[in-house]
Design a protein around this motif. Sequence first.
Motif, mmCIF file in Angstrom:
data_model
loop_
_atom_site.group_PDB
_atom_site.id
_atom_site.type_symbol
_atom_site.label_atom_id
_atom_site.label_comp_id
_atom_site.label_asym_id
_atom_site.label_seq_id
_atom_site.Cartn_x
_atom_site.Cartn_y
_atom_site.Cartn_z
ATOM 1 N N TYR A 246 1.104 -1.407 -0.066
ATOM 2 C CA TYR A 246 0.243 -0.064 0.001
ATOM 3 C C TYR A 246 0.737 1.127 0.020
ATOM 4 O O TYR A 246 2.120 0.982 0.176
ATOM 5 N N LYS A 247 -0.033 2.283 -0.487
ATOM 6 C CA LYS A 247 0.863 3.413 -0.076
ATOM 7 C C LYS A 247 0.932 5.149 0.421
ATOM 8 O O LYS A 247 -0.766 4.183 0.482
ATOM 9 N N GLU A 248 0.963 5.110 1.154
ATOM 10 C CA GLU A 248 0.319 7.002 2.106
ATOM 11 C C GLU A 248 0.940 7.671 1.348
ATOM 12 O O GLU A 248 1.790 7.885 0.609
ATOM 13 N N PRO B 47 -2.685 -0.077 -4.164
ATOM 14 C CA PRO B 47 -2.127 0.437 -5.750
ATOM 15 C C PRO B 47 -3.575 0.556 -6.458
ATOM 16 O O PRO B 47 -3.651 2.008 -7.468
ATOM 17 N N ASP B 48 -4.216 -0.101 -6.462
ATOM 18 C CA ASP B 48 -5.864 -0.150 -7.053
ATOM 19 C C ASP B 48 -6.800 0.948 -7.347
ATOM 20 O O ASP B 48 -7.770 1.152 -7.955
ATOM 21 N N LYS B 49 -6.542 2.116 -6.225
ATOM 22 C CA LYS B 49 -7.237 2.433 -5.500
ATOM 23 C C LYS B 49 -6.844 4.389 -5.907
ATOM 24 O O LYS B 49 -7.359 4.949 -5.284
ATOM 25 N N LEU B 50 -5.310 4.102 -7.007
ATOM 26 C CA LEU B 50 -4.360 5.561 -6.588
ATOM 27 C C LEU B 50 -5.271 5.967 -7.284
ATOM 28 O O LEU B 50 -4.976 7.331 -7.604
ATOM 29 N N ASN B 51 -5.602 5.841 -8.432
ATOM 30 C CA ASN B 51 -6.964 6.829 -9.435
ATOM 31 C C ASN B 51 -7.870 7.037 -8.693
ATOM 32 O O ASN B 51 -7.946 8.711 -9.482
ATOM 33 N N LYS B 52 -8.665 6.484 -8.123
ATOM 34 C CA LYS B 52 -9.581 6.726 -7.336
ATOM 35 C C LYS B 52 -9.673 7.831 -6.992
ATOM 36 O O LYS B 52 -10.251 8.934 -6.060
ATOM 37 N N LEU B 53 -8.614 8.056 -5.901
ATOM 38 C CA LEU B 53 -7.787 8.975 -5.031
ATOM 39 C C LEU B 53 -7.752 10.032 -6.011
ATOM 40 O O LEU B 53 -8.525 11.308 -5.477
ATOM 41 N N PHE B 54 -6.389 10.251 -7.079
ATOM 42 C CA PHE B 54 -6.282 11.286 -7.536
ATOM 43 C C PHE B 54 -7.558 12.355 -8.474
ATOM 44 O O PHE B 54 -7.989 13.206 -8.775
ATOM 45 N N ALA B 55 -8.427 10.810 -8.794
ATOM 46 C CA ALA B 55 -10.069 11.640 -9.109
ATOM 47 C C ALA B 55 -10.516 12.885 -8.522
ATOM 48 O O ALA B 55 -11.578 13.561 -9.068
ATOM 49 N N TYR C 168 -11.585 7.054 3.333
ATOM 50 C CA TYR C 168 -10.453 6.560 3.196
ATOM 51 C C TYR C 168 -10.083 6.210 4.384
ATOM 52 O O TYR C 168 -9.722 7.128 5.140
ATOM 53 N N GLU C 169 -9.129 5.267 4.360
ATOM 54 C CA GLU C 169 -8.462 4.896 5.633
ATOM 55 C C GLU C 169 -7.139 6.437 6.418
ATOM 56 O O GLU C 169 -6.337 5.885 5.560
ATOM 57 N N PRO C 170 -7.253 6.841 7.267
ATOM 58 C CA PRO C 170 -6.161 7.331 7.206
ATOM 59 C C PRO C 170 -5.533 6.655 8.552
ATOM 60 O O PRO C 170 -6.125 6.361 8.939
ATOM 61 N N THR C 171 -4.323 7.755 8.569
ATOM 62 C CA THR C 171 -3.258 6.803 9.393
ATOM 63 C C THR C 171 -2.433 8.282 10.062
ATOM 64 O O THR C 171 -1.524 8.084 10.885
ATOM 65 N N ARG C 172 -3.224 9.268 9.666
ATOM 66 C CA ARG C 172 -2.556 10.928 10.553
ATOM 67 C C ARG C 172 -3.290 11.638 10.101
ATOM 68 O O ARG C 172 -3.645 12.260 8.752
ATOM 69 N N ASP C 173 -4.101 12.708 11.232
ATOM 70 C CA ASP C 173 -4.690 13.333 10.897
ATOM 71 C C ASP C 173 -4.320 14.790 11.857
ATOM 72 O O ASP C 173 -4.112 14.614 12.916
ATOM 73 N N GLN C 174 -4.114 15.740 10.771
ATOM 74 C CA GLN C 174 -3.750 17.346 11.314
ATOM 75 C C GLN C 174 -4.728 17.979 11.344
ATOM 76 O O GLN C 174 -4.285 19.518 10.150
#
Length: 304
Positions: free
Chosen positions: A222-224, A261-269, A243-249
């Motif tokens: 996975y990527k962060e 990786p399969d959800k990366l395009n959806k994130l940028f969209a 989306y799954e948060p690992t840090r929130d500021q």
Amino acid sequence: MENVIQIEKLTKDYGSGRGVFEIDLNIARGEMLGFAGTNGSGKTTTIRNIMGFLKPTSGRVRVLGMESWSHSSEIVKHIGYVPGEISFPDLPTGIAFLKSQAEFLGVSDMTYAEYLIEKLQLDPRASLKRMSKGMKQKTAIVSALMADPEIIILDEPTTGLDPLMRDAFLEIVREEHKRGKTIFMSSHMFNELETTCDRVALIYDGRIANVAVVEKILNPGYKEYKIEFKNQSDYDLFKKLGYEPTRDQPQYCQITVSITPDKLNKLFADLKAYDVKFITEVKFDLEKYFKRVLNREKEINHVQ
């Protein structure tokens, strides 16, 4: 795989919370295991128990099937050991010391020792008493490896080495690992461990906090991404997307999310609908992983 080193419920209690406690750790034949931790965390105490130099308060350590404390004199014949604190016998030069070690270890062919001397740019003609910390470290490394031992135990072996010599030493270690040696190396430098080891154990306050497979840490599947929004409303709306948060500021309108990786395009969209100040990938490494482990450990202890 056969476990060459077996540590079972090892405790060496010095009192006042000092020592190592209930350590369970196995090292398979041909594996390189890193041992990470700050000074005073218990790395050297664990190594001295493996070598049979200390008698455990409880638990036991076995090397090649032999109990370390009872069979220390036999075990050390199979181990190349670089201690954390180096002290040499009363001999005039590095050459005299290495010749003495060669006789003790039954080494008649000095070809590999000469290779190590050249690789580490060691001048063994120097006086043992006048050697710098780095020179002593190089001499100890040559002494430990010259007999081609099947097990190598290294306690902070790069201490005193300059960056070029550190790289040369780590290259030697990688070569030994490729040759099938079983290697146990302690270090407080995470980058050394992640470029050489199969697994790394983290010791904290005398206890094993975590054991990590290096390949899984560096390639987790996975990527962060850290994302900062220009305004509060976009930040709030994005958080509702699930989306799954690992840090929130929230004070910076920043959120770090973990995605496959399969959800990366959806994130940028999805981000096209918001006013984004910046987005950056958060590179993951062994140090960051263990920091999270320790933070969780501290949180649990605080709650308790």
